[in-house]
Motif scaffolding. Structure first.
Motif, PDB file in Angstrom:
ATOM      1  N   GLN A   1       0.816  -1.211   0.000  1.00 18.40           N
ATOM      2  CA  GLN A   1       0.000   0.000   0.000  1.00 18.40           C
ATOM      3  C   GLN A   1       0.855   1.269   0.000  1.00 18.40           C
ATOM      4  OE1 GLN A   1      -2.331  -0.590   3.533  1.00 18.40           O
ATOM      5  NE2 GLN A   1      -4.032  -1.569   2.447  1.00 18.40           N
ATOM      6  N   SER A   2       2.137   1.120   0.251  1.00 18.60           N
ATOM      7  CA  SER A   2       3.026   2.268   0.364  1.00 18.60           C
ATOM      8  C   SER A   2       3.092   3.052  -0.948  1.00 18.60           C
ATOM      9  CB  SER A   2       4.428   1.801   0.758  1.00 18.60           C
ATOM     10  OG  SER A   2       5.363   2.845   0.643  1.00 18.60           O
ATOM     11  N   LYS A   3       3.057   4.382  -0.849  1.00 18.98           N
ATOM     12  CA  LYS A   3       3.128   5.227  -2.040  1.00 18.98           C
ATOM     13  C   LYS A   3       4.462   5.076  -2.758  1.00 18.98           C
ATOM     14  CE  LYS A   3       0.011   8.873  -0.362  1.00 18.98           C
ATOM     15  NZ  LYS A   3      -0.118  10.329  -0.016  1.00 18.98           N
ATOM     16  N   SER A   4       5.507   4.830  -2.000  1.00 23.41           N
ATOM     17  CA  SER A   4       6.852   4.777  -2.583  1.00 23.41           C
ATOM     18  C   SER A   4       7.203   3.419  -3.196  1.00 23.41           C
ATOM     19  CB  SER A   4       7.889   5.130  -1.522  1.00 23.41           C
ATOM     20  OG  SER A   4       7.850   4.194  -0.453  1.00 23.41           O
ATOM     21  N   TRP A   5       6.422   2.379  -2.875  1.00 23.60           N
ATOM     22  CA  TRP A   5       6.777   1.039  -3.349  1.00 23.60           C
ATOM     23  C   TRP A   5       6.487   0.870  -4.833  1.00 23.60           C
ATOM     24  CZ3 TRP A   5       9.710  -2.875  -2.177  1.00 23.60           C
ATOM     25  CH2 TRP A   5       9.524  -4.088  -2.848  1.00 23.60           C
ATOM     26  N   LYS A   6       7.463   0.409  -5.591  1.00 22.71           N
ATOM     27  CA  LYS A   6       7.323   0.077  -7.001  1.00 22.71           C
ATOM     28  C   LYS A   6       7.445  -1.429  -7.163  1.00 22.71           C
ATOM     29  CE  LYS A   6       7.183   4.448  -7.977  1.00 22.71           C
ATOM     30  NZ  LYS A   6       5.889   5.085  -8.338  1.00 22.71           N
ATOM     31  N   ALA A   7       6.655  -1.984  -8.071  1.00 25.35           N
ATOM     32  CA  ALA A   7       6.598  -3.440  -8.221  1.00 25.35           C
ATOM     33  C   ALA A   7       7.963  -4.045  -8.537  1.00 25.35           C
ATOM     34  CB  ALA A   7       5.600  -3.811  -9.316  1.00 25.35           C
ATOM     35  N   GLN A   8       8.396  -4.935  -7.669  1.00 23.17           N
ATOM     36  CA  GLN A   8       9.571  -5.770  -7.898  1.00 23.17           C
ATOM     37  C   GLN A   8       9.250  -7.138  -7.324  1.00 23.17           C
ATOM     38  OE1 GLN A   8      13.574  -4.080  -7.491  1.00 23.17           O
ATOM     39  NE2 GLN A   8      12.644  -2.296  -6.530  1.00 23.17           N
ATOM     40  N   THR A   9       9.693  -8.172  -7.988  1.00 23.67           N
ATOM     41  CA  THR A   9       9.359  -9.519  -7.530  1.00 23.67           C
ATOM     42  C   THR A   9       9.859  -9.742  -6.104  1.00 23.67           C
ATOM     43  OG1 THR A   9       9.461 -10.388  -9.775  1.00 23.67           O
ATOM     44  CG2 THR A   9       9.593 -11.987  -7.988  1.00 23.67           C
ATOM     45  N   ILE A  10       8.935 -10.110  -5.234  1.00 24.69           N
ATOM     46  CA  ILE A  10       9.273 -10.455  -3.851  1.00 24.69           C
ATOM     47  C   ILE A  10       9.295 -11.976  -3.756  1.00 24.69           C
ATOM     48  CG2 ILE A  10       8.545 -10.345  -1.439  1.00 24.69           C
ATOM     49  CD1 ILE A  10       7.147  -7.690  -2.107  1.00 24.69           C
ATOM     50  N   VAL A  11      10.379 -12.528  -3.252  1.00 22.15           N
ATOM     51  CA  VAL A  11      10.548 -13.978  -3.224  1.00 22.15           C
ATOM     52  C   VAL A  11      10.227 -14.523  -1.839  1.00 22.15           C
ATOM     53  CG1 VAL A  11      12.147 -15.900  -3.557  1.00 22.15           C
ATOM     54  CG2 VAL A  11      12.300 -13.878  -5.032  1.00 22.15           C
ATOM     55  N   LEU A  12       9.246 -15.407  -1.785  1.00 27.44           N
ATOM     56  CA  LEU A  12       8.926 -16.139  -0.561  1.00 27.44           C
ATOM     57  C   LEU A  12       9.955 -17.247  -0.375  1.00 27.44           C
ATOM     58  CD1 LEU A  12       5.059 -16.373  -0.937  1.00 27.44           C
ATOM     59  CD2 LEU A  12       6.197 -15.558   1.111  1.00 27.44           C
ATOM     60  N   SER A  13      10.578 -17.293   0.774  1.00 29.46           N
ATOM     61  CA  SER A  13      11.586 -18.303   1.114  1.00 29.46           C
ATOM     62  C   SER A  13      12.979 -17.909   0.680  1.00 29.46           C
ATOM     63  CB  SER A  13      11.240 -19.681   0.532  1.00 29.46           C
ATOM     64  OG  SER A  13       9.982 -20.111   0.937  1.00 29.46           O
ATOM     65  N   GLY A  14      13.276 -16.645   0.695  1.00 27.86           N
ATOM     66  CA  GLY A  14      14.653 -16.269   0.431  1.00 27.86           C
ATOM     67  C   GLY A  14      15.597 -16.807   1.491  1.00 27.86           C
ATOM     68  N   ASN A  15      15.050 -17.133   2.656  1.00 26.72           N
ATOM     69  CA  ASN A  15      15.871 -17.645   3.759  1.00 26.72           C
ATOM     70  C   ASN A  15      15.400 -19.034   4.202  1.00 26.72           C
ATOM     71  OD1 ASN A  15      18.110 -17.047   5.504  1.00 26.72           O
ATOM     72  ND2 ASN A  15      16.680 -16.783   7.189  1.00 26.72           N
ATOM     73  N   THR A  16      14.156 -19.134   4.692  1.00 24.78           N
ATOM     74  CA  THR A  16      13.633 -20.431   5.146  1.00 24.78           C
ATOM     75  C   THR A  16      12.371 -20.794   4.369  1.00 24.78           C
ATOM     76  OG1 THR A  16      12.414 -19.314   6.922  1.00 24.78           O
ATOM     77  CG2 THR A  16      14.582 -20.194   7.465  1.00 24.78           C
ATOM     78  N   ASP A  17      12.089 -22.079   4.255  1.00 26.28           N
ATOM     79  CA  ASP A  17      11.026 -22.566   3.377  1.00 26.28           C
ATOM     80  C   ASP A  17       9.641 -22.137   3.861  1.00 26.28           C
ATOM     81  OD1 ASP A  17       9.276 -24.190   1.762  1.00 26.28           O
ATOM     82  OD2 ASP A  17      10.984 -25.494   1.373  1.00 26.28           O
ATOM     83  N   CYS A  18       8.909 -21.467   2.979  1.00 29.09           N
ATOM     84  CA  CYS A  18       7.581 -20.960   3.356  1.00 29.09           C
ATOM     85  C   CYS A  18       6.534 -22.071   3.398  1.00 29.09           C
ATOM     86  CB  CYS A  18       7.140 -19.870   2.385  1.00 29.09           C
ATOM     87  SG  CYS A  18       6.967 -20.399   0.670  1.00 29.09           S
ATOM     88  N   TYR A  19       6.877 -23.265   2.889  1.00 26.16           N
ATOM     89  CA  TYR A  19       5.948 -24.402   2.932  1.00 26.16           C
ATOM     90  C   TYR A  19       6.448 -25.518   3.851  1.00 26.16           C
ATOM     91  CZ  TYR A  19       2.900 -22.531  -0.676  1.00 26.16           C
ATOM     92  OH  TYR A  19       1.999 -21.756  -1.373  1.00 26.16           O
ATOM     93  N   GLN A  20       7.249 -25.156   4.837  1.00 26.33           N
ATOM     94  CA  GLN A  20       7.679 -26.138   5.825  1.00 26.33           C
ATOM     95  C   GLN A  20       6.466 -26.597   6.639  1.00 26.33           C
ATOM     96  OE1 GLN A  20       9.674 -24.489   9.509  1.00 26.33           O
ATOM     97  NE2 GLN A  20      10.087 -22.770   8.113  1.00 26.33           N
ATOM     98  N   PRO A  21       6.606 -27.649   7.449  1.00 22.41           N
ATOM     99  CA  PRO A  21       5.443 -28.228   8.152  1.00 22.41           C
ATOM    100  C   PRO A  21       4.573 -27.242   8.915  1.00 22.41           C
ATOM    101  CG  PRO A  21       7.308 -29.708   8.337  1.00 22.41           C
ATOM    102  CD  PRO A  21       7.819 -28.480   7.636  1.00 22.41           C
TER     103      PRO A  21
END
Length: 364
Positions: free
Chosen positions: A121-141
């Protein structure tokens, strides 16, 4: 011969000292003997979920060789227990060990979807691909219980914002309904991590991950539903899975993957100690050979921190791995192209969502 004291279902076999803490813990023999006499478990080996709050969830990635600009992680720590995981070191910032604590003390960021929406929602944010799990797995148990990743995907869909996903868990198929909607506007890409074709190797390296068969089935099903998939052979460990590059590439292509990537293992920070302890217990007959080959890829050390080289390695063994990967790509992926995610829809969608629902807008 394998060490009979191996902790089943875990990658790390020790809790190494947290470099940020003054004090350390030690399991003494007299304590173990007391537990034996009392009929108690010295180590129940249970996973604990700890709910935390965060000020922000989208992180700027400053490393120039990671391949992403922004990432977000709904969970800290990962129950998958991959022994080589570079994210282990980040657990020390939270006051835990990079060893067993990383797999057994999982921090749950329940407010991640709300923080993500605030960012978009931020006015300053411009679309760039955000990666889920850049560090730990987002689909872990933990995701089965908390469904934070699913709620984040709903936010990405709502704002028509591009998202990348990295996982080694077939649980991603639960969210196929949202992924297909994102894919219609080319807003999603998925990387499935597959390090081996051998279940024996998989169970040893990654004890609580989806089976190899289920992972390839996931690649196939995502592809059949129009979702572009990259297979990551990450990491390649000389003497453990390095001989599988060509065949793994073939199977990945046959199941619909559009691209193939890899990194050479690097054992940075506390991971060097954790991995060394693990391989001497699980693969004692080849431990020295594997460790020496890893060192040969990093100038005589288990890790190289130089950007551009640290994940590629150097030296003859690393050159052989890169040559094999080039052959694999030429043979099985030369006619494939991985699409870029769409960054053009977000701004208009954000403005649309901001418009007040009055007058004729109530009709929409």
């Amino acid at each position: 011969m394998k060490d009979k004291t191996i902790i089943k279902g875990r990658g790390a076999q020790v809790n190494v000292q947290n470099k940020f803490l003054e004090h350390s813990e030690e399991v003494r023999d007299d304590f173990l003997e007391y537990c034996r006499l009392e009929g108690e478990e010295a180590d129940p080996n249970k996973t604990t979920y700890i709910e935390v709050t965060s000020k922000s969830i989208v992180n700027k990635v400053n490393s120039p060789d990671v391949g992403m600009s922004y990432s977000m992680n709904p969970y800290q720590g990962c129950e998958h227990g991959c022994i080589y995981c570079y994210a282990r070191n980040s657990h020390e910032y939270w006051g835990y060990s990079a060893g067993l604590d990383f797999e057994r003390k999982i921090l749950i960021k329940k407010d991640a979807p709300e923080l993500l929406e605030k960012k978009l929602q931020s006015k300053s944010w411009k679309a760039q691909t955000i990666v889920l799990s850049g560090n730990t797995d987002c689909y872990q148990p933990a995701e089965q219980r908390y469904e934070i990743t699913r709620r984040c995907l709903e936010v990405f869909l709502k704002y028509k914002h591009p998202v990348g996903i990295i996982t080694k868990n077939a649980l991603i198929l639960r969210d196929l309904d949202i992924l297909k909607k994102l894919a219609k506007d080319n807003l999603v890409s998925v990387s499935i991590s597959i390090t081996s074709l051998s279940e024996t190797t998989r169970r040893t390296l990654e004890p609580r991950t989806a089976t190899i068969k289920r992972r390839f089935k996931t690649v196939r099903e995502l592809t059949d539903n129009g979702i572009p998939v990259n297979v990551m052979m990450a990491p390649v460990i000389p003497g453990v899975n390095s001989h599988e590059i060509l065949l793994l590439a073939k199977v990945a292509a046959e199941n619909g993957a559009l691209s193939l990537g890899f990194i050479v293992v690097r054992l940075n920070g506390a991971i060097g100690q954790i991995f060394t302890d693990w391989i001497r217990k699980t693969m004692p007959d080849k431990a020295d050979k594997v460790l020496h080959q890893i060192e040969a890829c990093h100038g005589g050390a288990l890790n190289d921190s130089e950007f551009g080289i640290r994940m590629k390695g150097k030296g003859k063994i690393a050159e052989q791995l890169h040559s094999m990967m080039r052959i694999a790509k030429q043979k099985y992926f030369s006619d494939k192209e991985f699409p870029k995610t769409n960054h053009t829809l977000y701004e208009a969608q954000k403005q649309l969502l901001k418009q007040p629902k009055n007058g004729q807008m109530r009709l929409f």
